[in-house]
Scaffold this motif. Structure first.
Motif: not given
Length: 532
Positions: A344-345, A350-363, A372-377
């Motif tokens: 689900l995350t 994937l829609r917003d590459p502006n958020d890819w650095p943040r998503y990489a940190r959460e992964l 925790s961050a991924l489950e919250t999302a």
């Protein structure tokens, strides 16, 4: 278009209406044997037909009022009555919520520009309220920017499936998107119950919210604002609405810019083909995300800070989640991240590459044992409101292309969809296909299934990222070939729709909308890179 945030799962709503069905027009049987309803367009000047539209125009069009004092006089709101069934214009009426932002260059005003944010089911009222200045810039200030909540959504006689928020919350409490056989069987039963409840609460409204119905509404609104021809900007599903309008009313198009282009063929064929199309591009974009992270290095991408490659670390995380849930001790409340929630995350990320650095940190953090961050999302997509949005989107899609298989065929259908795309199949398959397949109570009074080749006087401008996870680039190429007069502007970028700044694409938007100038065929625009 960076500020324009889109969620392709739509918002839900309410209202039951009682109105007999009109008989289908020009029913035909194509070579594949499926039953298709083809539309005989009403006269372009009639907004669908009937005295209701003409009377409204004669009485002065739209009664605009200030939306709210804090927005000033530039932002105006209104409500417009339209027939529930356009072929019965004197019958039951429904209300559309509409908004406009006055163009900043009223001295050189060209007319109105209608905008639709997609979904299907997203709010055009919210879009103009929150991002109207951006669309004003696209039009050089020379258009009044008009948005509306399409019928069956948000403030426009919305679909409802529950009689109270409490019963809706009980229905969805603890529900997750299934990834196992036992979970799938339970969700299939839930989808059947959902369909039954939607039919009981919303009644025949569900028969009259197809894209064709909304295209007739759009033509009526065009008349009411006094424009002889339509200027339109559609995003994502809004591009399907635009293509439908252009083919139903080709003589009423001044300019049409379609961004993140839907391929209309699988969309209207059936729910199985549409869902396979919807999940078919995300895996390739995720591969790009991984490769770009690796190339960006440890300074700009957290996943690249380890001896193993980014691809190895991400694959390990997914394997780990499939074996057992990953602890999420700092989620609120604390919990675990399941494999389903991990998938689900990817849906929003994937829609917003502006958020890819943040998503990489959460992964990366999840791969180290704290998800925790991924489950919250993920939980944000599992609320009653999120399921409600998905259901409204489903209600529209089920009319545009009904399911060809019953929900009991889920093992075969979900397996087929997984071959098309692994990341998004559980969510799209169960939230979008399954209700359509579960005796969905809506049956389109009319639905447009083509042809898609009408020739407009001005070329239609299509814009698509090469790496779009939701509306893949190949679909935009197909739409360009189908339309009788269209030009595809390719953006060498990522996301859905254009989320990274591109001065090249912005230039062509203004030139097209104001001066009707299209880029040369084959034009490719660059954009900022992710992980910059």
């Amino acid at each position: 278009m960076r500020k324009v945030r889109l969620m392709l799962i739509a918002i839900c709503g309410v209202v039951a209406a009682a109105l007999p069905l009109a008989s289908p027009a020009n029913a035909t049987t194509p070579a594949d044997g499926s039953h298709v309803r083809r539309v005989t367009s009403l006269p372009a000047g009639a907004a669908g037909s009937g005295a209701a539209a003409a009377t409204a125009v004669r009485q002065g069009g739209i009664a605009w009022k200030s939306c709210d004092k804090k927005f000033g006089k530039q932002l105006q709101c209104a409500r417009v009555s339209v027939p529930l069934n356009w072929h019965r214009p004197d019958g039951k009426q429904i209300q559309l919520a509409i908004i406009r932002l006055l163009g900043s260059d009223q001295k050189h005003l060209i007319g109105s520009m209608f905008v639709n944010p997609g979904g299907p089911g997203e709010s055009g009222v919210d879009l103009v309220r929150d991002s109207g200045s951006e669309f004003n810039a696209f039009g050089g200030g020379r258009f009044n920017i008009v948005g509306w909540d399409p019928r069956g959504t948000n403030r426009s006689d919305p679909v409802r499936c529950f009689t109270s928020q409490a019963s809706e919350a009980r229905f969805w409490r603890g529900v997750h998107i299934p990834t196992t056989a036992a979970q799938s069987r339970a969700y299939a039963r839930r989808a059947t119950e959902l369909a039954r409840r939607c039919g009981r609460v919303s009644g025949q409204l569900l028969d009259n919210i197809s894209t064709e119905d909304t295209a007739r509404d759009l033509n009526h609104l065009r008349q009411l604002v006094g424009d002889r021809a339509l200027t339109y900007l559609g995003i994502s599903y809004g591009t399907l609405l635009g293509q439908t309008y252009a083919n139903m009313f080709p003589g009423r198009v001044r300019a049409m810019m379609l961004n993140a282009v839907v391929n209309p063929i699988p969309w209207t064929k059936n729910a199985e083909a549409r869902t396979a199309y919807q999940v078919g591009s995300a895996d390739a974009v995720f591969t790009q995300f991984v490769a770009l992270c690796q190339g960006a290095g440890p300074a700009r991408c957290a996943l690249a800070r380890h001896p193993e490659t980014v691809a190895q670390r991400v694959a390990g995380l997914f394997r780990q989640a499939r074996r057992a849930p990953i602890p999420a001790p700092h989620a609120n409340p604390p919990g675990v991240l399941s494999y389903s929630d991990l998938l689900l995350t990817t849906f929003s990320a994937l829609r917003d590459p502006n958020d890819w650095p943040r998503y990489a940190r959460e992964l990366d953090t999840a791969a180290s044992g704290d998800a925790s961050a991924l489950e919250t999302a993920a939980r944000q997509m599992l609320t009653p409101n999120a399921f409600s949005k998905a259901t409204t989107s489903t209600a529209i899609q089920c009319l545009d292309g009904p399911a060809g298989q019953p929900v009991s065929a889920w093992p075969r259908v979900i397996r087929h969809l997984t071959h098309a795309g692994t990341l998004w199949t559980p969510f799209q398959g169960w939230s979008q296909w399954a209700p359509c397949a579960a005796n969905w109570p809506g049956h389109a009074t009319e639905r447009y299934t083509g042809p898609w080749n009408a020739k407009t006087k001005t070329p239609i401008l299509l814009i698509n990222n090469i790496y779009d996870p939701a509306t893949g680039y190949a679909g935009a190429q197909r739409a360009e070939r189908l339309l009788g007069n269209a030009v595809l502007l390719t953006v060498n970028s990522y996301g859905h729709p254009i989320e990274l700044p591109s001065t090249c694409a912005d230039k062509w938007r203004v030139r097209y909308l104001v001066n009707l100038v299209t880029p040369p065929p084959g034009t490719v625009c660059g954009a900022q890179r992710p992980f910059r």
